[in-house]
Write a protein that holds these residues in place. Structure first.
Motif, short mmCIF file in Angstrom:
data_model
loop_
_atom_site.label_atom_id
_atom_site.label_comp_id
_atom_site.label_asym_id
_atom_site.label_seq_id
_atom_site.Cartn_x
_atom_site.Cartn_y
_atom_site.Cartn_z
N GLY A 142 0.80 -1.22 0.00
CA GLY A 142 0.00 0.00 0.00
C GLY A 142 0.82 1.27 0.00
O GLY A 142 0.27 2.38 0.03
N MET A 143 2.15 1.14 -0.01
CA MET A 143 2.99 2.34 -0.09
C MET A 143 2.70 3.11 -1.37
O MET A 143 2.41 2.54 -2.41
N ALA A 144 2.74 4.41 -1.27
CA ALA A 144 2.59 5.23 -2.47
C ALA A 144 3.80 5.03 -3.37
O ALA A 144 4.88 4.70 -2.91
N GLY A 145 3.61 5.23 -4.66
CA GLY A 145 4.72 5.08 -5.60
C GLY A 145 4.40 4.09 -6.69
O GLY A 145 3.43 3.35 -6.61
N LYS A 146 5.26 4.05 -7.68
CA LYS A 146 4.95 3.29 -8.90
C LYS A 146 5.01 1.78 -8.72
O LYS A 146 4.52 1.05 -9.57
N THR A 147 5.61 1.27 -7.64
CA THR A 147 5.66 -0.18 -7.44
C THR A 147 4.87 -0.64 -6.23
O THR A 147 4.94 -1.82 -5.87
N SER A 148 4.16 0.25 -5.57
CA SER A 148 3.35 -0.10 -4.39
C SER A 148 4.16 -0.81 -3.32
O SER A 148 3.68 -1.73 -2.66
N GLY A 149 5.39 -0.40 -3.15
CA GLY A 149 6.23 -0.95 -2.09
C GLY A 149 7.02 -2.18 -2.46
O GLY A 149 7.82 -2.68 -1.66
N ILE A 201 21.58 -8.07 -13.41
CA ILE A 201 22.39 -7.21 -12.55
C ILE A 201 22.93 -7.98 -11.35
O ILE A 201 22.50 -9.09 -11.05
N THR A 202 23.88 -7.36 -10.66
CA THR A 202 24.44 -7.90 -9.42
C THR A 202 24.30 -6.89 -8.31
O THR A 202 24.61 -5.70 -8.50
N VAL A 203 23.81 -7.34 -7.16
CA VAL A 203 23.75 -6.50 -5.96
C VAL A 203 24.86 -6.98 -5.03
O VAL A 203 24.88 -8.14 -4.62
N GLY A 204 25.79 -6.11 -4.73
CA GLY A 204 27.00 -6.49 -4.00
C GLY A 204 26.77 -6.83 -2.54
O GLY A 204 25.69 -6.66 -1.97
N LYS A 205 27.84 -7.31 -1.90
CA LYS A 205 27.80 -7.73 -0.50
C LYS A 205 27.33 -6.60 0.40
O LYS A 205 27.73 -5.43 0.24
N ASN A 206 26.48 -6.96 1.35
CA ASN A 206 26.04 -6.08 2.44
C ASN A 206 25.24 -4.86 1.98
O ASN A 206 24.94 -3.99 2.80
N LEU A 207 24.89 -4.79 0.70
CA LEU A 207 24.13 -3.64 0.20
C LEU A 207 22.65 -3.83 0.46
O LEU A 207 22.15 -4.94 0.61
N LYS A 208 21.91 -2.72 0.49
CA LYS A 208 20.48 -2.76 0.78
C LYS A 208 19.70 -2.03 -0.30
O LYS A 208 20.04 -0.91 -0.67
N VAL A 209 18.66 -2.70 -0.82
CA VAL A 209 17.72 -2.08 -1.76
C VAL A 209 16.42 -1.86 -1.00
O VAL A 209 15.75 -2.83 -0.62
N PRO A 210 16.05 -0.61 -0.73
CA PRO A 210 14.86 -0.34 0.08
C PRO A 210 13.57 -0.79 -0.60
O PRO A 210 13.51 -1.00 -1.82
N ALA A 211 12.53 -0.94 0.19
CA ALA A 211 11.20 -1.28 -0.34
C ALA A 211 10.77 -0.27 -1.39
O ALA A 211 10.99 0.94 -1.25
N GLY A 212 10.18 -0.79 -2.47
CA GLY A 212 9.65 0.08 -3.51
C GLY A 212 10.67 0.60 -4.51
O GLY A 212 10.31 1.27 -5.48
N GLU A 213 11.96 0.28 -4.31
CA GLU A 213 12.99 0.76 -5.22
C GLU A 213 13.07 -0.11 -6.47
O GLU A 213 12.82 -1.33 -6.43
N ILE A 214 13.43 0.51 -7.60
CA ILE A 214 13.68 -0.19 -8.86
C ILE A 214 15.15 -0.04 -9.20
O ILE A 214 15.65 1.09 -9.31
N VAL A 215 15.85 -1.16 -9.33
CA VAL A 215 17.29 -1.12 -9.64
C VAL A 215 17.49 -1.81 -10.98
O VAL A 215 17.08 -2.96 -11.17
N ASP A 216 18.12 -1.11 -11.93
CA ASP A 216 18.34 -1.68 -13.25
C ASP A 216 19.80 -1.70 -13.67
O ASP A 216 20.13 -1.88 -14.84
N LYS A 217 20.70 -1.51 -12.70
CA LYS A 217 22.13 -1.63 -13.01
C LYS A 217 22.85 -2.15 -11.77
O LYS A 217 22.34 -2.11 -10.64
N ASP A 218 24.07 -2.64 -11.97
CA ASP A 218 24.83 -3.23 -10.87
C ASP A 218 25.00 -2.25 -9.71
O ASP A 218 25.16 -1.04 -9.91
#
Length: 400
Positions: free
Chosen positions: A367-374, A382-399
């Motif tokens: 129910g979060m506002a935004g284009k992906t609803s949380g 892509i690769t997400v490196g060690k210990n990194l954090k992608v927050p709720a609702g974020e869109i990542v399209d590159k390493d």
């Protein structure tokens, strides 16, 4: 002389799918993975062959490479026919004109020669981005019984959502007396599914007239259907009562995948009378050493960690100590030890490294506002490196 086909299907599969963001950066929406082992286009193609419609034109335009390769000669859907079968139809250079498809109606018009080659009595128009099972033959029989020039498949939707659809206003016999394309104040809750059956001669007439109209948007909902109604053509609705989902947004794609889970899922894939066929990858059986609860795991996957309420595609590796919850992993994904994925959609060929965190708890993020609803989204490759954090609702399209 070639044999005649009673009905030819034309499958509109060229959409960009911009509301799926990173998931359609490099592929057409109908080629997006779904339900661990399928792609979206499997559903209309399977519906066609299950309905004994064996001649299908697939109209592609945006990023067609993956889709073209996947459909191939149509063998998985029994559409590799000597006469008929599946045909990929892309925009082409004509003697007098070269152009992309300008709209849904124009896409069909540019391929009218393909349709006429089979001299059909009826033409079935389909969208390539919906999840459902349907017997088109029942709809065709209804079209014949009413003597309609056009029959539109429809279903009831919540009135608050009706403005997203083409809305049909009908009498007690299902005859359409008004069609409103995405009205601000809809008069009914009967929504078009984007599935049409036309008597071929009428379709040719209106497509040819529409092509000559410089003011037209070349669209079925905006132009062809209203013109047919205004001219007094016989147009009827066909009520559909089953499961149907337009997976054009991140939230609806996630919801449709979750509808496959549970002992009594909202959408049943194991029905052997209406099989959904696919081009399945060559892979060994899934191996599960970890913990899996209320989830689907496709072939070739190796599960050493914890999977909860999730849909896991082919050839995924979830290492010991990793956790995937309330998520969709599309295929060829590696989740390394200590990594946590929650309320996310992960595209193919992604690596999530040790102790990385993707998304957040569904109960908090939904129910979060935004284009992906949380829902957190990782794009293809892509690769997400060690210990990194992608927050709720974020869109990542590159390493990262």
């Amino acid at each position: 002389m070639l044999r005649k086909k009673e009905c030819v299907a034309m499958l509109l599969a060229g959409g960009q799918g911009s509301r799926l963001y990173a998931l359609t950066s490099n592929i057409a929406k109908p080629a997006v993975s779904f339900g661990s082992k399928y792609r979206i286009i499997d559903f209309p193609l399977s519906n066609c062959i299950n309905s004994k419609i064996d001649t299908v034109g697939v109209l592609t335009q945006y990023q067609p490479l993956v889709l073209n390769e996947y459909v191939g000669n149509g063998q998985p859907w029994d559409l590799d026919r000597t006469f008929g079968g599946v045909h990929i139809l892309s925009p082409y250079e004509a003697k007098t004109d070269t152009s992309w498809y300008k709209g849904t109606a124009n896409a069909i018009y540019q391929n009218i020669t393909f349709i006429k080659m089979y001299d059909p009595e009826y033409v079935l128009i389909l969208s390539g981005d919906h999840i459902y099972k349907m017997d088109y033959n029942m709809m065709l029989n209804a079209h014949k019984e009413t003597g309609a020039d056009c029959t539109i498949a429809c279903l009831k939707v919540p009135l608050k959502e009706a403005s997203r659809f083409g809305i049909l206003n009908t009498d007690e016999n299902g005859k359409i007396y008004e069609f409103e394309e995405k009205p601000k104040n809809p008069k009914s809750d009967l929504a078009s599914m984007g599935i049409y059956i036309f008597t071929a001669s009428k379709l040719y007439k209106y497509l040819e007239e529409d092509d000559k109209d410089p003011s037209s948007d070349k669209d079925f909902g905006k132009n062809i259907l209203p013109k047919m109604l205004a001219a007094g053509e016989k147009m009827y609705s066909y009520r559909f009562e089953g499961y149907w989902k337009d997976v054009g947004t991140i939230a609806s794609l996630w919801e449709a995948n979750m509808d496959l889970l549970g002992l009594t899922p909202n959408f049943e894939l194991s029905d052997r009378e209406n099989v959904i066929y696919s081009r399945s990858p060559l892979a060994p059986p899934a191996f599960v050493e970890g913990e899996v609860k209320n989830s689907i795991v496709a072939t070739g996957s190796e599960i050493g960690g914890k999977i909860i309420n999730s849909v896991i595609g082919s050839n995924c590796i979830v290492e010991k100590g990793a956790e995937v919850k309330d998520s969709v992993l599309m295929g060829n994904i590696t989740v390394k030890k200590g990594a946590k994925i929650r309320y996310s959609i992960i595209d193919e060929d992604v690596t999530v490294c040790e102790n990385a965190e993707i998304g957040g708890e569904k109960e908090v993020c939904a129910g979060m506002a935004g284009k992906t609803s949380g829902i957190a989204v990782l794009g293809r490759g892509i690769t997400v490196g060690k210990n990194l954090k992608v927050p709720a609702g974020e869109i990542v399209d590159k390493d990262m």
